[in-house]
Scaffold this motif. Sequence first.
Motif, PDB file in Angstrom:
ATOM      1  N   MET A 104       0.816  -1.211   0.000  1.00 23.47           N
ATOM      2  CA  MET A 104       0.000   0.000   0.000  1.00 23.47           C
ATOM      3  C   MET A 104       0.846   1.257   0.000  1.00 23.47           C
ATOM      4  SD  MET A 104      -2.476  -1.879  -0.205  1.00 23.47           S
ATOM      5  CE  MET A 104      -1.699  -3.458  -0.518  1.00 23.47           C
ATOM      6  N   TYR A 105       1.980   1.157  -0.668  1.00 19.09           N
ATOM      7  CA  TYR A 105       2.846   2.331  -0.691  1.00 19.09           C
ATOM      8  C   TYR A 105       2.169   3.525  -1.346  1.00 19.09           C
ATOM      9  CZ  TYR A 105       6.966   5.215  -0.855  1.00 19.09           C
ATOM     10  OH  TYR A 105       7.848   6.249  -0.654  1.00 19.09           O
ATOM     11  N   GLU A 106       1.208   3.255  -2.238  1.00 26.00           N
ATOM     12  CA  GLU A 106       0.523   4.365  -2.944  1.00 26.00           C
ATOM     13  C   GLU A 106      -0.114   5.353  -1.962  1.00 26.00           C
ATOM     14  OE1 GLU A 106      -1.475   0.977  -3.650  1.00 26.00           O
ATOM     15  OE2 GLU A 106       0.704   0.700  -3.820  1.00 26.00           O
ATOM     16  N   ILE A 107      -0.612   4.832  -0.824  1.00 23.49           N
ATOM     17  CA  ILE A 107      -1.244   5.718   0.144  1.00 23.49           C
ATOM     18  C   ILE A 107      -0.236   6.731   0.684  1.00 23.49           C
ATOM     19  CG2 ILE A 107      -2.319   5.787   2.444  1.00 23.49           C
ATOM     20  CD1 ILE A 107      -3.574   3.021   1.654  1.00 23.49           C
ATOM     21  N   PHE A 108       0.958   6.220   0.957  1.00 25.57           N
ATOM     22  CA  PHE A 108       2.008   7.128   1.442  1.00 25.57           C
ATOM     23  C   PHE A 108       2.453   8.081   0.331  1.00 25.57           C
ATOM     24  CE2 PHE A 108       6.630   7.810   2.616  1.00 25.57           C
ATOM     25  CZ  PHE A 108       6.354   8.709   3.626  1.00 25.57           C
ATOM     26  N   GLN A 109       2.553   7.562  -0.876  1.00 29.12           N
ATOM     27  CA  GLN A 109       2.940   8.398  -2.016  1.00 29.12           C
ATOM     28  C   GLN A 109       1.940   9.545  -2.193  1.00 29.12           C
ATOM     29  OE1 GLN A 109       5.859   8.017  -3.926  1.00 29.12           O
ATOM     30  NE2 GLN A 109       5.205  10.097  -4.424  1.00 29.12           N
ATOM     31  N   LYS A 110       0.674   9.203  -2.087  1.00 28.74           N
ATOM     32  CA  LYS A 110      -0.375  10.220  -2.235  1.00 28.74           C
ATOM     33  C   LYS A 110      -0.243  11.274  -1.127  1.00 28.74           C
ATOM     34  CE  LYS A 110      -5.342  10.581  -2.643  1.00 28.74           C
ATOM     35  NZ  LYS A 110      -6.455  10.090  -1.828  1.00 28.74           N
ATOM     36  N   TYR A 111       0.017  10.792   0.081  1.00 29.91           N
ATOM     37  CA  TYR A 111       0.223  11.682   1.224  1.00 29.91           C
ATOM     38  C   TYR A 111       1.379  12.648   0.946  1.00 29.91           C
ATOM     39  CZ  TYR A 111       1.573  12.809   6.109  1.00 29.91           C
ATOM     40  OH  TYR A 111       1.929  13.435   7.290  1.00 29.91           O
ATOM     41  N   LEU A 112       2.475  12.094   0.460  1.00 27.81           N
ATOM     42  CA  LEU A 112       3.636  12.929   0.139  1.00 27.81           C
ATOM     43  C   LEU A 112       3.282  13.963  -0.932  1.00 27.81           C
ATOM     44  CD1 LEU A 112       6.571  10.331  -0.086  1.00 27.81           C
ATOM     45  CD2 LEU A 112       6.256  12.084   1.677  1.00 27.81           C
ATOM     46  N   ASP A 113       2.560  13.516  -1.944  1.00 27.23           N
ATOM     47  CA  ASP A 113       2.199  14.423  -3.039  1.00 27.23           C
ATOM     48  C   ASP A 113       1.309  15.565  -2.559  1.00 27.23           C
ATOM     49  OD1 ASP A 113       3.692  12.901  -4.762  1.00 27.23           O
ATOM     50  OD2 ASP A 113       1.991  11.751  -5.536  1.00 27.23           O
ATOM     51  N   GLU A 114       0.464  15.264  -1.555  1.00 24.52           N
ATOM     52  CA  GLU A 114      -0.391  16.314  -1.005  1.00 24.52           C
ATOM     53  C   GLU A 114       0.391  17.331  -0.180  1.00 24.52           C
ATOM     54  OE1 GLU A 114      -3.452  14.421   1.317  1.00 24.52           O
ATOM     55  OE2 GLU A 114      -4.296  13.481  -0.483  1.00 24.52           O
ATOM     56  N   LYS A 115       1.439  16.840   0.489  1.00 25.23           N
ATOM     57  CA  LYS A 115       2.114  17.682   1.477  1.00 25.23           C
ATOM     58  C   LYS A 115       3.391  18.341   0.960  1.00 25.23           C
ATOM     59  CE  LYS A 115      -0.342  16.100   5.143  1.00 25.23           C
ATOM     60  NZ  LYS A 115      -0.810  16.728   6.380  1.00 25.23           N
ATOM     61  N   THR A 116       3.931  17.838  -0.138  1.00 17.97           N
ATOM     62  CA  THR A 116       5.224  18.350  -0.605  1.00 17.97           C
ATOM     63  C   THR A 116       5.254  18.368  -2.127  1.00 17.97           C
ATOM     64  OG1 THR A 116       6.192  16.160  -0.814  1.00 17.97           O
ATOM     65  CG2 THR A 116       6.480  17.239   1.302  1.00 17.97           C
ATOM     66  N   ILE A 117       6.274  19.016  -2.647  1.00 19.01           N
ATOM     67  CA  ILE A 117       6.554  18.890  -4.080  1.00 19.01           C
ATOM     68  C   ILE A 117       7.927  18.255  -4.192  1.00 19.01           C
ATOM     69  CG2 ILE A 117       6.973  20.154  -6.228  1.00 19.01           C
ATOM     70  CD1 ILE A 117       4.979  22.272  -5.059  1.00 19.01           C
ATOM     71  N   LEU A 118       7.945  17.077  -4.802  1.00 18.85           N
ATOM     72  CA  LEU A 118       9.195  16.303  -4.882  1.00 18.85           C
ATOM     73  C   LEU A 118       9.525  16.004  -6.343  1.00 18.85           C
ATOM     74  CD1 LEU A 118       8.324  13.656  -2.130  1.00 18.85           C
ATOM     75  CD2 LEU A 118       9.909  15.574  -1.867  1.00 18.85           C
ATOM     76  N   THR A 119      10.809  15.906  -6.624  1.00 16.13           N
ATOM     77  CA  THR A 119      11.211  15.442  -7.957  1.00 16.13           C
ATOM     78  C   THR A 119      11.012  13.934  -8.000  1.00 16.13           C
ATOM     79  OG1 THR A 119      13.487  14.969  -7.330  1.00 16.13           O
ATOM     80  CG2 THR A 119      12.996  17.229  -8.037  1.00 16.13           C
ATOM     81  N   LYS A 120      11.050  13.391  -9.214  1.00 14.31           N
ATOM     82  CA  LYS A 120      10.914  11.944  -9.365  1.00 14.31           C
ATOM     83  C   LYS A 120      12.032  11.221  -8.605  1.00 14.31           C
ATOM     84  CE  LYS A 120       9.323   8.568 -12.682  1.00 14.31           C
ATOM     85  NZ  LYS A 120      10.408   7.763 -13.339  1.00 14.31           N
ATOM     86  N   ALA A 121      13.237  11.767  -8.738  1.00 12.30           N
ATOM     87  CA  ALA A 121      14.396  11.149  -8.069  1.00 12.30           C
ATOM     88  C   ALA A 121      14.211  11.147  -6.552  1.00 12.30           C
ATOM     89  CB  ALA A 121      15.677  11.886  -8.449  1.00 12.30           C
ATOM     90  N   GLU A 122      13.694  12.243  -6.011  1.00 15.89           N
ATOM     91  CA  GLU A 122      13.481  12.325  -4.559  1.00 15.89           C
ATOM     92  C   GLU A 122      12.442  11.303  -4.107  1.00 15.89           C
ATOM     93  OE1 GLU A 122      14.571  17.089  -3.914  1.00 15.89           O
ATOM     94  OE2 GLU A 122      12.521  16.479  -4.366  1.00 15.89           O
ATOM     95  N   SER A 123      11.346  11.235  -4.837  1.00 10.48           N
ATOM     96  CA  SER A 123      10.308  10.257  -4.517  1.00 10.48           C
ATOM     97  C   SER A 123      10.871   8.846  -4.506  1.00 10.48           C
ATOM     98  CB  SER A 123       9.184  10.309  -5.554  1.00 10.48           C
ATOM     99  OG  SER A 123       8.384  11.435  -5.339  1.00 10.48           O
TER     100      SER A 123
END
Lengths: 192, 192
Positions: free
Chosen positions: B1-20
């Motif tokens: 369920m990593y997508e849930i965390f990914q979505k959380y990160l996307d809501e809270k920050t702006i990250l490059t692909k490499a950072e993600s």
Amino acid sequence: MYEIFQKYLDEKTILTKAESELIQSFAIIKKLRKRQYLLQEGDIWKYDAFITSGCLRTYSVDEKGSEHVNSFSIEKWWTGDRESLMFQQPSRFNIDAIEDSELILFTHDNFEFLCREIPAFNNMVNTILQKSFIAAQNRIQASLSLTAEEKYLNFITKYPGFASRIPQTMIASYLGMTPETLSRIRKQTAKK
Amino acid sequence: MYEIFQKYLDEKTILTKAESELIQSFAIIKKLRKRQYLLQEGDIWKYDAFITSGCLRTYSVDEKGSEHVNSFSIEKWWTGDRESLMFQQPSRFNIDAIEDSELILFTHDNFEFLCREIPAFNNMVNTILQKSFIAAQNRIQASLSLTAEEKYLNFITKYPGFASRIPQTMIASYLGMTPETLSRIRKQTAKK
DNA sequence: GTAAAAACTTGATATAGATCAAGTGTTTTG
DNA sequence: CAAAACACTTGATCTATATCAAGTTTTTAC
């Protein structure tokens, strides 16, 4: 009394001369007489405040007019209302001086600028915040699991200097009990 | 369920692909069955833990054997023992699952590396910490100034979904009252 | 330096919430 | 699917702490 803050910075961080000077350039010295307010309920808090000397208390007043002390802050600690600051909303707290006090204020904009520009400063601030959070957690735990007497003993162990500087009424309020109860507890524990 | 965390990160920050990708490369998926421990008293806590699904509780046990619930954490929240983590000391808390849960763990070394390398991540973490601190302050204020009934009403207003997911005994403990008292309060308030 | 205000103590009484106890309802698990 | 474990309710009683009240001591401020 900026030296006290400078010394604090030197203990907690490693800064270049330019960085130190940048920080100092934003510092606003503020003196408070005993009983004077730093913040009043309804105000929006706009600073980050470091205490170089003295002692302050943060408290709220409920509908019945009773005061509830949320925290004490002494020299070399920070004070303010983070919630009002973060959300720019009217504060539910009052902060006033228990002793004549001297503070260094930074407007939050300047403070955030310093955090952005000076990583070492930012790290220091985060560490402080973490410790504050841990202290808050411990206080919650104490309030859930200790009796009135245990709360008092825990308090004087944790903050040895406080009992002599702060009126008992305020300590009682901080501990969530009446002044009468604290007075009786002190009488009992003195015996032992 | 990593997508849930990914979505959380996307809501809270702006990250490059490499950072993600860097963040994801450190993620450890951990599943817990109901009642299973994430942390036990005496252990040293070494992670930063994000909950993707489920519900956990942090509690301590006093000398008399009574449990005191320090906090509940549900999906999209973080959990752990900051004090044990920061000072690398044995924890005074237990953390266990109230429901089958799924978490993402980062070892603290990796987590600190991410904070250092990715300023946006560091900012997100600081914001979370500030909010946690504010929540802790509010909880302290509530515990000082509210009656048992007010504490309960405040709780269900603040955390509407919790009452249906969490056993009343645990909610009572979190609010600093006995299960019997909470039961009576619920009966009374249901009438109104 | 003294009067007023604030802080603390002590006693008598009240009460919110705890404890003890015995029941019912509801999950969990073999 | 039954029985054990767990969760919740309700009543009777108890207790830690609050409240009220009146006195004493300490601090503040002209």
